[in-house]
Design a protein around this motif. Structure first.
Motif, PDB file in Angstrom:
ATOM      1  N   TYR A 295       0.741  -1.219  -0.084  1.00  0.00           N
ATOM      2  CA  TYR A 295       0.000   0.175   0.049  1.00  0.00           C
ATOM      3  C   TYR A 295       0.824   1.322  -0.046  1.00  0.00           C
ATOM      4  O   TYR A 295       0.280   2.402   0.051  1.00  0.00           O
ATOM      5  N   ASP A 296       2.167   1.119   0.039  1.00  0.00           N
ATOM      6  CA  ASP A 296       2.971   2.249   0.345  1.00  0.00           C
ATOM      7  C   ASP A 296       4.305   2.054  -0.319  1.00  0.00           C
ATOM      8  O   ASP A 296       5.342   1.925   0.052  1.00  0.00           O
TER       9      ASP A 296
ATOM     10  N   ASN B  79      -4.647 -17.512  -9.632  1.00  0.00           N
ATOM     11  CA  ASN B  79      -3.834 -18.312  -8.562  1.00  0.00           C
ATOM     12  C   ASN B  79      -3.842 -17.682  -7.192  1.00  0.00           C
ATOM     13  O   ASN B  79      -3.622 -18.438  -6.356  1.00  0.00           O
ATOM     14  N   HIS B  80      -3.972 -16.231  -7.219  1.00  0.00           N
ATOM     15  CA  HIS B  80      -4.197 -15.642  -5.849  1.00  0.00           C
ATOM     16  C   HIS B  80      -5.013 -14.489  -6.051  1.00  0.00           C
ATOM     17  O   HIS B  80      -4.440 -13.283  -5.953  1.00  0.00           O
ATOM     18  N   PRO B  81      -6.322 -14.619  -6.338  1.00  0.00           N
ATOM     19  CA  PRO B  81      -7.037 -13.386  -6.657  1.00  0.00           C
ATOM     20  C   PRO B  81      -7.190 -12.400  -5.775  1.00  0.00           C
ATOM     21  O   PRO B  81      -7.549 -11.316  -5.977  1.00  0.00           O
ATOM     22  N   ARG B  82      -7.098 -12.703  -4.322  1.00  0.00           N
ATOM     23  CA  ARG B  82      -7.144 -11.805  -3.233  1.00  0.00           C
ATOM     24  C   ARG B  82      -6.018 -10.647  -3.263  1.00  0.00           C
ATOM     25  O   ARG B  82      -5.947  -9.562  -2.743  1.00  0.00           O
ATOM     26  N   MET B  83      -4.907 -11.273  -4.129  1.00  0.00           N
ATOM     27  CA  MET B  83      -3.693 -10.194  -4.430  1.00  0.00           C
ATOM     28  C   MET B  83      -4.308  -8.891  -5.052  1.00  0.00           C
ATOM     29  O   MET B  83      -3.674  -7.837  -5.024  1.00  0.00           O
ATOM     30  N   LEU B  84      -5.465  -9.039  -6.073  1.00  0.00           N
ATOM     31  CA  LEU B  84      -5.983  -7.954  -6.950  1.00  0.00           C
ATOM     32  C   LEU B  84      -6.172  -6.867  -6.019  1.00  0.00           C
ATOM     33  O   LEU B  84      -6.261  -5.815  -6.330  1.00  0.00           O
ATOM     34  N   THR B  85      -6.814  -7.257  -4.962  1.00  0.00           N
ATOM     35  CA  THR B  85      -7.298  -6.088  -3.939  1.00  0.00           C
ATOM     36  C   THR B  85      -6.053  -5.057  -3.593  1.00  0.00           C
ATOM     37  O   THR B  85      -6.253  -3.978  -3.462  1.00  0.00           O
TER      38      THR B  85
ATOM     39  N   ALA C 201      -2.646  -0.603  -4.029  1.00  0.00           N
ATOM     40  CA  ALA C 201      -1.596   0.244  -4.432  1.00  0.00           C
ATOM     41  C   ALA C 201      -1.607   1.211  -5.619  1.00  0.00           C
ATOM     42  O   ALA C 201      -0.942   2.041  -5.612  1.00  0.00           O
ATOM     43  N   LYS C 202      -2.243   0.799  -6.730  1.00  0.00           N
ATOM     44  CA  LYS C 202      -2.706   1.781  -7.673  1.00  0.00           C
ATOM     45  C   LYS C 202      -3.113   2.905  -7.065  1.00  0.00           C
ATOM     46  O   LYS C 202      -2.755   4.356  -7.761  1.00  0.00           O
TER      47      LYS C 202
ATOM     48  N   ASN D 283      -2.845   4.459  -4.419  1.00  0.00           N
ATOM     49  CA  ASN D 283      -1.933   5.200  -3.373  1.00  0.00           C
ATOM     50  C   ASN D 283      -0.708   5.792  -4.533  1.00  0.00           C
ATOM     51  O   ASN D 283       0.075   6.152  -4.206  1.00  0.00           O
ATOM     52  N   GLY D 284      -0.942   5.520  -5.705  1.00  0.00           N
ATOM     53  CA  GLY D 284       0.034   6.025  -6.848  1.00  0.00           C
ATOM     54  C   GLY D 284       1.257   5.030  -7.303  1.00  0.00           C
ATOM     55  O   GLY D 284       2.085   5.406  -7.977  1.00  0.00           O
ATOM     56  N   SER D 285       1.050   3.680  -7.053  1.00  0.00           N
ATOM     57  CA  SER D 285       1.971   2.826  -7.446  1.00  0.00           C
ATOM     58  C   SER D 285       1.968   2.520  -8.773  1.00  0.00           C
ATOM     59  O   SER D 285       0.940   2.575  -9.360  1.00  0.00           O
ATOM     60  N   LYS D 286       3.067   2.156  -9.476  1.00  0.00           N
ATOM     61  CA  LYS D 286       3.150   1.651 -10.779  1.00  0.00           C
ATOM     62  C   LYS D 286       3.326   0.079 -10.938  1.00  0.00           C
ATOM     63  O   LYS D 286       3.975  -0.410  -9.855  1.00  0.00           O
TER      64      LYS D 286
END
Length: 770
Positions: free
Chosen positions: A225-226, A240-246, A251-252, A254-257
């Motif tokens: 998140y940061d 394979n890890h759908p909860r990772m999408l959240t 992250a997006k 909060n400005g992440s690429k």
């Protein structure tokens, strides 16, 4: 094996269904995911039972999902649904009200059941009582728990050496059961502890332990998140890890690429419609990948070197602004040698080898140039290659060049597959324990544990063929379907005097067996585990090193089920008898007692019973996360690794194949026959090919073909597949496992980790012969 008894088939039936192909999706989840999840749960468990399970899954005080190992949020969890589509489908599998009793097995022979495909086998229901297949038998038959333990103990105690037995572990086994399991096995006298990690992230541990000092990732969920940049390489989170999408969406926001690196344009790398917020419900997607690099299969090493070379050229122009020179000076070794090796490569040649346009590699370097808060995630697309360990070491090289470890928003993130596979290893499920770990067992319990290293998965299969193993015990999982070289593995299992499986549901591993076979039915994560009127809790460790409690809440479908921990304790008592120094009755009656002793053996578990009950659990110690590096003999510094590129020379009629999951499966468990993200419906026997390759080979989309591997002069065949034209690099193909595991040679493995190279199989494709 009695040659008069029909040998069950080790593979799925060679038959096609009614394939329908649609356009691949460009986003994952959304309302279709909710619909698919609830449909499965309600069909299998019913409305009331299903909703009760869903409401408690992954909640604080509830039970841990038996699917992937993606962490739950440390803070507040969703009041609606702290699970994904595949997690709900995993619950449907174990919460089903369908059950298999002795009557079912009397009516269905092993040979007849083997004619079903894996999807049909899995949908039969929960195994409701222990069953036994006698020598020469054709049907499993009921057996009492006491008689089952006596029979297993008889076989184990008549072996000429404990090393003639091997004890496999799947990733769903709890910390408590894993600990008592390894304790029993080591008191019995062997380190033959193959486990599912041998086939997935063993390469990660083999690369990380000698470099950063721990075989685990270094980030927490909050780091996502940061952060400034997240690199996802060789991983497909949407399936394979759908909860990772959240987490990626947050992250997006909060400005992440995000930079995605993969041979396939996977929906979960491109976009996400979050069904738990208004935008997602309205069908508005969040774009995830800012840059997608379509790398050739196993082109990751060349790509990483190309990125590093461009960053080095930028560092030369602006010293100290691109590389973290302070971190390199204070925390690393071998920088000069690494640079010398890097300078031998030309960026344009590296671009050609990896298949990514130079302009995109330059864009990647620009995104990373002035950033240090970088997280790199990877999974099987990196680990299951001959050079998997070196590729991960190259990921470490990039990380330490940027100083992207030991600080918030930065670090290494091997994304584990099964829910407690990382916890298994923490609990000493490993064929190569350290002397320090064995000394601690001796100190606490007083017996001398075996010091000789045991067998991993590949070594166990070979030992079966060599006559070195006589008994094979499987704590969960579907060993046959998960392993490489299916028919070779099957022939090894058939050589066993006894095969034993601790399972919740029927799978193909039960149908390819030794002279005698026993299935021991166990409780699922969602099942209540009552002992002396008290509900027991277990614990698991997720990908981020968080240990938390899991407490089932559903009534078991049968009163004749035992927990994994009780199975281990009763088997240990039956096998070891007066020889044991462990109070197995105490462990069987109280999991708190198990945890009290776990903390005496394993560092970081102090005050375990109290901390595991805290909402959200607790983090295990992780020195690299705190900027402390304890790599082997490195004096607290991380070594740069000089790695080499691997050349792949193909004949004109050869292709590289990687095995993948469909969206409708988890590992070897097949939930359904649709892979809607890739546009495949009602079929699994397909091969994804580049359209140019299809025409060049004289085929067309929809043709029926047979697939062959000829490693070491041996023909391995997977017959009757349908060609699907797909956006995949030329000379590369993809197929679903376990259907094509038969093509993965037993002796093509990753260097150091011995992991099967399921993502790098050389095949030939021929017209199907009717």
């Amino acid at each position: 094996m009695n040659k008069n008894v029909e040998q069950p088939d080790a593979e799925n039936p060679e038959e096609l269904l009614d394939l329908k192909v649609t356009e691949p999706k460009k986003w994952a989840a959304g309302i279709p995911a909710v619909t698919a999840a609830l449909t499965d749960v309600f069909q299998e468990a019913g409305l009331v039972r299903g909703m009760e399970g869903l409401f408690h899954m992954n909640k604080k005080g509830g039970f841990d999902c038996s699917s992937c190992a993606w962490p739950d949020p440390d803070d507040d969890r969703s009041p609606v649904a702290e699970y994904c589509e595949n997690g709900a489908k995993a619950l449907a599998e174990e919460a089903t009200t369908k059950k298999l009793t002795g009557e079912f097995f009397a009516q269905n022979s092993v040979a007849e059941l083997a004619k079903l495909n894996d999807y049909e086998i899995g949908k039969k229901g929960r195994i409701a009582e222990p069953v036994y297949l006698p020598k020469g038998g054709t049907h499993y038959e009921p057996i009492s728990w006491d008689d089952a333990f006596k029979k297993i103990a008889y076989h184990l105690n008549r072996l000429s050496s404990p090393n003639e037995a091997a004890f496999y572990t799947s990733g769903r086994t709890s910390n408590e059961a894993s600990f008592t399991y390894q304790l029993f096995i080591r008191e019995y006298g062997t380190n033959n502890l193959p486990d599912c990690s041998n086939m997935c992230h063993e390469s990660s541990g083999s690369a990380l332990t000698p470099t950063i000092g721990i075989g685990k990732g270094t980030v927490t969920l909050n780091d996502f998140y940061d952060t400034d940049v997240i690199i996802i390489i060789g991983q497909n989170p949407g399936t394979n890890h759908p909860r990772m999408l959240t987490a990626l969406q947050k992250a997006k926001d909060n400005g992440s690429k995000i930079i995605a690196i993969n041979p396939l344009h996977e929906a979960g790398l491109m976009g996400f419609k979050n069904p738990q917020n208004v935008k997602g419900i309205l069908g508005i997607k969040t774009q995830l990948a800012d840059l997608f690099l379509q790398v050739r299969i196993n082109g990751d090493m060349a790509l990483l070197k190309a990125i590093e070379k461009l960053l080095y050229e930028a560092e030369v122009k602006e010293p100290g602004k691109v590389f973290d020179q302070d971190f390199i000076r204070d925390n690393t070794l071998g920088y000069a040698q690494f640079l010398h090796s890097l300078q031998q490569h030309k960026v344009d040649e590296l671009a050609e080898k990896c298949g990514v346009p130079l302009s995109q590699i330059q864009e990647t370097a620009e995104m990373l140039k002035y950033k240090s808060r970088i997280i790199i995630c990877w999974a099987m697309g990196v680990t299951q290659h001959k050079n998997g360990v070196d590729t991960i070491k190259e990921i470490v090289n990039l990380t330490i060049l940027k100083g992207s470890i030991g600080k918030p928003g930065a670090g290494l993130c091997p994304v584990r597959g099964h829910s407690n596979v990382q916890g298994n290893r923490t609990m000493l499920i490993f064929d190569k324990p350290t002397e320090k770990q064995l000394d601690k067992l001796k100190e606490v319990y007083g017996f001398e544990p075996p010091r000789e290293h045991g067998l991993d998965v590949v070594e166990s299969i070979k030992a079966m063929h060599e006559g070195k193993l006589k008994v094979f015990f499987s704590m969960g999982g579907n060993f046959l379907s998960a392993t490489p070289d299916t028919n070779y593995t099957a022939d090894g299992l058939r050589k066993m005097k006894l095969t034993v499986s601790v399972s919740t549901k029927l799978n193909r591993n039960h149908l390819v067996h030794g002279e005698e076979s026993i299935i021991l039915p166990t409780l699922a994560r969602s099942d209540k585990d009552m002992i002396n009127g008290e509900a027991q809790l277990i614990s698991c460790e997720n990908s981020m090193g968080v240990v938390q409690m899991s407490k089932g809440i559903l009534e078991p479908v049968s009163k004749d089920l035992l927990s994994e921990n009780q199975i281990v304790c009763r088997l240990a008592k039956a096998t070891l008898g007066d020889r044991t120094v462990v109070d197995w009755d105490k462990y069987a009656q109280s999991y708190d007692a198990v945890r009290d002793d776990m903390e005496k053996v394993i560092p970081g578990l102090e005050n375990y019973n109290k901390r595991v009950r805290e909402p959200g659990g607790f983090y295990l110690p992780n020195a690299p996360r705190e900027g402390k590096f304890t790599g082997e003999n490195m004096g607290g510094k991380i070594p740069f690794t000089v790695t080499e590129l691997t050349e792949h020379k193909l004949e004109d009629d050869e292709f590289i194949m990687m095995t993948i999951r469909s969206h409708d499966q988890f590992n070897t468990t097949i939930y359904g026959l649709d892979d809607r993200y890739r546009g495949i419906h009602n079929e699994r026997r397909v091969i994804f090919m580049n359209e140019k390759d299809i025409h060049k080979a004289g085929f067309k989309a929809g043709d029926k073909v047979d697939l062959f591997n000829y490693h070491s002069g041996k023909e391995r065949a997977a017959r009757l597949f349908v060609i699907v034209a797909y956006n995949i690099p030329e000379s590369n193909t993809a197929t679903y496992y376990p259907e094509t595991n038969v093509l993965v040679p037993i002796d093509t493995v990753a260097k150091t980790s011995n992991t099967p190279t399921s993502k790098m199989v050389i095949i030939k494709i021929k017209k199907h012969e009717s």
